[in-house]
Enzyme design. Structure first.
Site, PDB file in Angstrom:
ATOM      1  N   HIS A   1      32.562 -20.246   3.300  1.00 34.69           N
ATOM      2  CA  HIS A   1      31.901 -20.931   2.186  1.00 34.69           C
ATOM      3  C   HIS A   1      30.410 -21.158   2.467  1.00 34.69           C
ATOM      4  CE1 HIS A   1      33.112 -22.393  -1.635  1.00 34.69           C
ATOM      5  NE2 HIS A   1      33.240 -23.673  -1.375  1.00 34.69           N
TER       6      HIS A   1
ATOM      7  N   ASN B   1      30.198 -28.388  -4.100  1.00 39.30           N
ATOM      8  CA  ASN B   1      30.576 -28.640  -5.486  1.00 39.30           C
ATOM      9  C   ASN B   1      29.624 -29.563  -6.228  1.00 39.30           C
ATOM     10  OD1 ASN B   1      32.718 -27.054  -4.783  1.00 39.30           O
ATOM     11  ND2 ASN B   1      34.256 -28.652  -4.952  1.00 39.30           N
TER      12      ASN B   1
ATOM     13  N   ASP C   1      28.936 -17.382  -1.544  1.00 43.16           N
ATOM     14  CA  ASP C   1      30.137 -16.625  -1.205  1.00 43.16           C
ATOM     15  C   ASP C   1      30.852 -16.211  -2.475  1.00 43.16           C
ATOM     16  OD1 ASP C   1      30.674 -19.490  -1.548  1.00 43.16           O
ATOM     17  OD2 ASP C   1      32.751 -18.981  -1.086  1.00 43.16           O
TER      18      ASP C   1
ATOM     19  N   ASN D   1      32.585 -23.447  -8.036  1.00 43.27           N
ATOM     20  CA  ASN D   1      32.191 -24.812  -8.374  1.00 43.27           C
ATOM     21  C   ASN D   1      30.736 -25.122  -8.051  1.00 43.27           C
ATOM     22  OD1 ASN D   1      34.664 -25.576  -9.495  1.00 43.27           O
ATOM     23  ND2 ASN D   1      35.516 -26.022  -7.484  1.00 43.27           N
TER      24      ASN D   1
END
Length: 194
Positions: free
Chosen positions: A23, A72, A97, A118
């Site tokens: 991530h 997020n 990513d 997100n």
């Protein structure tokens, strides 16, 4: 801010515990760009770490930014940085990513939706725009029935780590090419079959 400036945001999660996660590949690309510019990250009041510089004289100015927030909720720092530097979203490049691309694949696009990501969703909501460039770094889908949320929060495997420096260099090259020659030129180079 001059017309040649670009805000380059690398998405990820803060702290050393997340640094090697799939991530965080966006922030890994930022680290490569900062290394090339011999620039250091410093704290910015927009709740991000920022490094500024040019890759060579006469090249566009890159403002590299890693939000201090979790992925997020990246939108607030990104919107604040755009305001601080007086840049339009069209001068924003977000490196992130991408589960829907095989590992070691890059795709570039401008505008569009968030595709379930997100971090992108929050940036679109906070800036009120989807008119920005995305450098999508393929991390592949999780094996078997592994939950995608768990997969992205795991470090790259040993086989992936052997290839990762080349992938990060390619993604940094893609950012450079978008800033200096435009999205179409970068797409022609990085979307071409190997």
């Amino acid at each position: 801010m001059g017309d040649d400036s670009w805000l380059v945001v690398g998405l990820g999660n803060p702290g050393p515990g997340y640094a090697g996660n799939r991530h965080n590949v966006g922030q890994m690309v930022l680290a490569e760009l900062a290394r090339r510019m011999s620039a250091s990250f410093t704290s910015h009041k927009a709740n991000a770490r920022v490094a500024e510089g040019r890759l060579a004289p006469g090249r566009p100015k890159l403002i590299l930014a890693a939000p201090n927030t979790f992925m997020n909720v990246s939108g607030g720092p990104v919107a604040n940085l755009l305001r601080f530097y007086s840049l339009e979203p069209s001068r924003l490049i977000v490196v992130h990513d991408e589960l829907d691309l095989p590992f070691d694949t890059l795709r570039l696009k401008a505008t569009g939706g968030h595709g379930g990501h997100n971090g992108l969703r929050d940036i679109i909501a906070a800036t009120g725009s989807n008119d920005f460039v995305r450098v999508r770094v393929g991390i592949g889908r999780p094996p078997g029935r592994q939950d995608p949320a768990d997969y992205v929060l795991r470090d790259f495997g040993s086989t992936e780590r052997a290839v990762l420096p080349t992938l990060l260099a390619d993604a940094a090259d893609a950012v450079e090419l978008v800033a200096s020659a435009g999205l179409t030129a970068a797409q022609q180079k990085f979307h071409a079959p190997a």
